[in-house]
Design an enzyme around this catalytic site. Structure first.
Site, PDB file in Angstrom:
ATOM      1  N   LEU A 559       2.772   8.097  -2.614  1.00 55.88           N
ATOM      2  CA  LEU A 559       2.860   7.634  -4.004  1.00 55.88           C
ATOM      3  C   LEU A 559       2.547   6.150  -4.123  1.00 55.88           C
ATOM      4  CD1 LEU A 559       3.602   8.131  -6.959  1.00 55.88           C
ATOM      5  CD2 LEU A 559       5.986   7.661  -6.367  1.00 55.88           C
ATOM      6  N   GLN A 562      -1.149   5.618  -3.901  1.00 56.66           N
ATOM      7  CA  GLN A 562      -1.953   6.119  -5.011  1.00 56.66           C
ATOM      8  C   GLN A 562      -1.892   5.201  -6.226  1.00 56.66           C
ATOM      9  OE1 GLN A 562      -1.184  10.226  -5.992  1.00 56.66           O
ATOM     10  NE2 GLN A 562      -0.797  10.761  -3.842  1.00 56.66           N
ATOM     11  N   CYS A 563      -0.765   4.533  -6.424  1.00 54.28           N
ATOM     12  CA  CYS A 563      -0.608   3.652  -7.584  1.00 54.28           C
ATOM     13  C   CYS A 563      -1.260   2.296  -7.330  1.00 54.28           C
ATOM     14  CB  CYS A 563       0.879   3.451  -7.917  1.00 54.28           C
ATOM     15  SG  CYS A 563       1.720   4.973  -8.388  1.00 54.28           S
ATOM     16  N   THR A 564      -1.783   1.710  -8.389  1.00 54.03           N
ATOM     17  CA  THR A 564      -2.347   0.368  -8.295  1.00 54.03           C
ATOM     18  C   THR A 564      -1.204  -0.639  -8.382  1.00 54.03           C
ATOM     19  OG1 THR A 564      -4.362   1.122  -9.378  1.00 54.03           O
ATOM     20  CG2 THR A 564      -3.976  -1.257  -9.302  1.00 54.03           C
ATOM     21  N   VAL A 565      -0.874  -1.260  -7.253  1.00 50.88           N
ATOM     22  CA  VAL A 565       0.249  -2.197  -7.199  1.00 50.88           C
ATOM     23  C   VAL A 565      -0.311  -3.611  -7.159  1.00 50.88           C
ATOM     24  CG1 VAL A 565       2.308  -2.912  -5.940  1.00 50.88           C
ATOM     25  CG2 VAL A 565       1.644  -0.494  -5.980  1.00 50.88           C
TER      26      VAL A 565
END
Length: 698
Positions: A559, A562-565
């Protein structure tokens, strides 16, 4: 004071003209309906004038929507003027008003300010004006007549010599000293419109009129300055008339020579310049102070050059949405009027922008485009607004997350219209097919993919500039191929945790140019690419620095992967840079074909490669951890999986069949097509030979 030479030169003044913002009439309408009603008593208002206009602009008094405010403050670097509004209830009352009595009354106030000493304490009183109006609120017709009272005292003022610019008299140090001293005089308060000037060596000092005795002492030659809104080479502006009356009344018997500094303080492209200010040597004999107010002049002429009122029809623009549009345009026009006369606002406003991605970058890019007056913005996304979005994505609110979330593209477009009704904003929910994300072979899946591809092609064809603002690398591949084929300007922005990259894709030459001679694949001369610049049509795209084809970057990721942090502020920086890069490209004479410098030193930047807004780089790479930005430039890669001739020729020949093959096949398909696979093999063989040589040496 002495009479000067035998052939005095008449002193003529450039009269004020009126400049009323549409917001002024909107506020007058509101006051008439809610405050004034049938009361036609005179009302205080405020205006301002500016002494930094570009050559050719008229000497003007400006009134805006806040002219009625009691605590009015003029815009920065503008001089305050006090006015009186006479708003009549009927057209008959407007026509039958005693114009002579009105201007005489205003002149009497100016004369009382001079004789009482009030004008010495507050010189802005010298530029009083009056405005006679009638507002037909049924038709939104506004009739008005300005008067800028000027006392005819003393009579027949002349000059001893022709006016000269201060650059012929002052040194550069003196001009700089003048600017610094004037800025000090204005610190912490309103712009000072009238002042005293003293020169001692390289130092120029500016003082208040009320300090005449301590500032000038017993000197018989005195320099008096004023902020001159006129741009003519040989004539001063209207404010000088009442200043001369003030000087004549108070000091004509104490001085022999009067020098007038017509202070003009212009800023163009970030450079301040006052060297075009005028110096006048004025002949003014000692005069007897009159016991009554001198006669005056000052009614404004109409568009036909005759003394008479003017009329403005605002029936179309009094709608709040139209008023907002006018205000947005005015804000941009001020940039052109005051700073960048060559700024082409029409080219920016007419640019149709397609934003692929309506998330963090897309929202901020859209807001920045609004600020530049872009009127057509289309947002594309396939996602819905989630609860984590509103705090980072500036066009969304908590309500957009409810009931499963609204479509991002549609919600963002709706918010743009709420912010500015004049924008043509459209939201399109669309999934962009990507390499490495197989669509399958079923008839339904292929049909849907074909529709998505066709829709994206139509969107690209109907827009002028494309922003690639998606989360994944592979989602940028298809629009990159399509835009390269259609010669569309592409601005790409991508984020890391504390880094960002913004670039413009090289814009290939038009097909007509290639037909006449020259290939889009030609290489640049060694001296231009290794040491100086890369022509715009030879700049690389987002994929040109990669030696692998785009694939599924989300496969087998957790997760957090997959997220743009990213650091929250970096998207705003990158979005602003992306929009500013587009605007700079649009202002360049070569547009999207503007060359890019390969060196990072300011002394190598040539005017040939800059727009009026400055440099037009190929890439911007920012590092927030060091608050540092670099400007690299790179050539097109002849084996690029997105913009190389091999890929474009395949796309233009086989169309959807080629795209479907790229979607369904592994990344090796594009690598085989472009020759990257062979390049990898050659690299491996070279490494093996190098290793064998090392073993032989042991």
């Amino acid at each position: 004071m002495s009479e000067g030479n035998a052939s005095p030169i008449p002193l003529q003044f450039a009269p004020f003209g009126s400049a009323l913002d549409a917001g002024f009439w909107h506020k007058l309408t509101q006051n008439k309906l809610e405050v004034y009603k049938l009361d036609d008593q005179p009302r205080p208002i405020h205006g301002f004038y500016y002494n930094g206009d570009a050559p050719g602009l008229p000497c003007r008094m400006s009134l805006e929507f806040n002219a009625f405010d009691e605590s009015y403050k003029s815009p920065p670097r503008c001089c305050l003027s006090y006015g009186t509004l006479h708003n009549m209830n009927t057209m008959e009352a407007f026509k039958e008003s005693d114009k002579k009595a009105l201007i005489d009354s205003a002149a009497q106030k100016i004369w009382e300010d001079i004789t009482s000493g009030a004008a010495l304490q507050n010189p802005s009183l010298l530029t009083r004006f009056l405005l006679l109006t009638f507002a037909d609120l049924k038709k939104y017709y506004y009739y008005y007549w300005f008067a800028f009272p000027a006392l005819c005292y003393p009579d027949n003022v002349t000059m001893a010599t022709e006016p000269v610019t201060i650059k012929t008299v002052f040194s550069e140090k003196q001009i700089s000293s003048l600017q610094q001293s004037y800025d000090s005089l204005c610190e912490g308060g309103q712009q000072v419109g009238f002042f005293l000037v003293k020169r001692v060596g390289d130092e120029v000092t500016v003082g208040n009129l009320r300090d005449w005795d301590t500032f000038s002492g017993t000197k018989r030659k005195v320099t008096v300055g004023f902020c001159d809104p006129c741009t003519l080479d040989k004539h001063p502006g209207w404010p000088l008339r009442n200043l001369l009356a003030l000087v004549a009344y108070n000091w004509s018997h104490r001085i022999d020579e009067l020098e007038i500094l017509c202070f003009r303080d212009r800023v163009r492209e970030g450079v301040r310049d006052s060297s075009h200010s005028l110096l006048l040597q004025v002949n003014m004999a000692a005069v007897q102070s009159p016991t009554e107010c001198p006669k005056c002049v000052g009614w404004e002429k109409n568009q036909k050059g005759k003394l008479g009122p003017r009329m403005v029809n605002l029936s179309a623009s009094m709608d709040p949405a139209r008023l907002a549009e006018s205000a947005v345009d005015l804000n941009l026009k001020l940039m052109r009027w005051r700073l960048l006369p060559s700024l082409d606002l029409d080219r920016i406003g007419s640019c149709r922008c397609l934003l692929l991605g309506s998330g963090t970058l897309g929202c901020n890019v859209a807001r920045c485009l609004l600020g530049w007056g872009v009127r057509t913005i289309t947002l594309v996304d396939n996602a819905k607004v989630s609860f984590s979005n509103p705090v980072r994505q500036s066009l969304f609110e908590f309500e957009d997350c409810l009931q499963g979330g609204r479509s991002k593209a549609e919600a963002a477009a709706e918010k743009l219209k709420r912010i500015f009704p004049g924008v043509n904003a459209t939201g399109v929910t669309l999934s962009i097919p990507m390499p490495g994300h197989p669509v399958g072979t079923s008839e339904e899946a292929v049909s849907q993919t074909r529709q998505d591809v066709q829709k994206l092609e139509e969107l690209l064809q109907s827009h002028d500039a494309v922003f690639l603002l998606m989360d994944t690398r592979e989602s940028r591949w298809l629009p990159t191929v399509m835009a390269a084929s259609r010669r569309k300007l592409v601005i790409n922005a991508a984020l890391g945790f504390d880094t960002y990259m913004v670039c413009r894709h090289g814009l290939k030459r038009p097909l007509s140019d290639q037909a006449e001679g020259g290939s889009s694949t030609e290489t640049a001369p060694m001296h231009s690419t290794m040491g100086r610049v890369i022509p715009g049509h030879m700049l690389g795209c987002y994929f040109c620095n990669d030696v692998v084809a785009p694939g599924n970057s989300t496969r087998d990721r957790t997760l957090d992967q997959q997220c743009t942090v990213t650091r929250p502020g970096i998207s705003m920086v990158a979005a602003a840079m992306a929009v500013e890069l587009l605007v700079s490209v649009l202002q360049h004479p070569d547009g999207g074909h503007a060359s890019a410098d390969t060196l990072g030193k300011d002394d190598h930047f040539s005017a040939d490669y800059t727009s009026p807004l400055g440099l037009v780089p190929h890439q911007l790479r920012g590092f927030l951890s060091r608050f540092h930005t670099v400007l690299p430039a790179s050539l097109r890669f002849d084996r690029c999986t997105a913009c190389s001739e091999l890929v474009l020729e395949k796309y233009e020949t086989d169309g959807f069949d080629f795209l479907l093959e790229a979607f369904n096949s592994p990344s090796s398909y594009l690598e085989n097509l472009t020759g990257l696979t062979q390049l990898h093999l050659e690299t491996q063989e070279a490494e093996i030979w190098e290793l064998s040589d090392d073993e032989d040496m042991m």
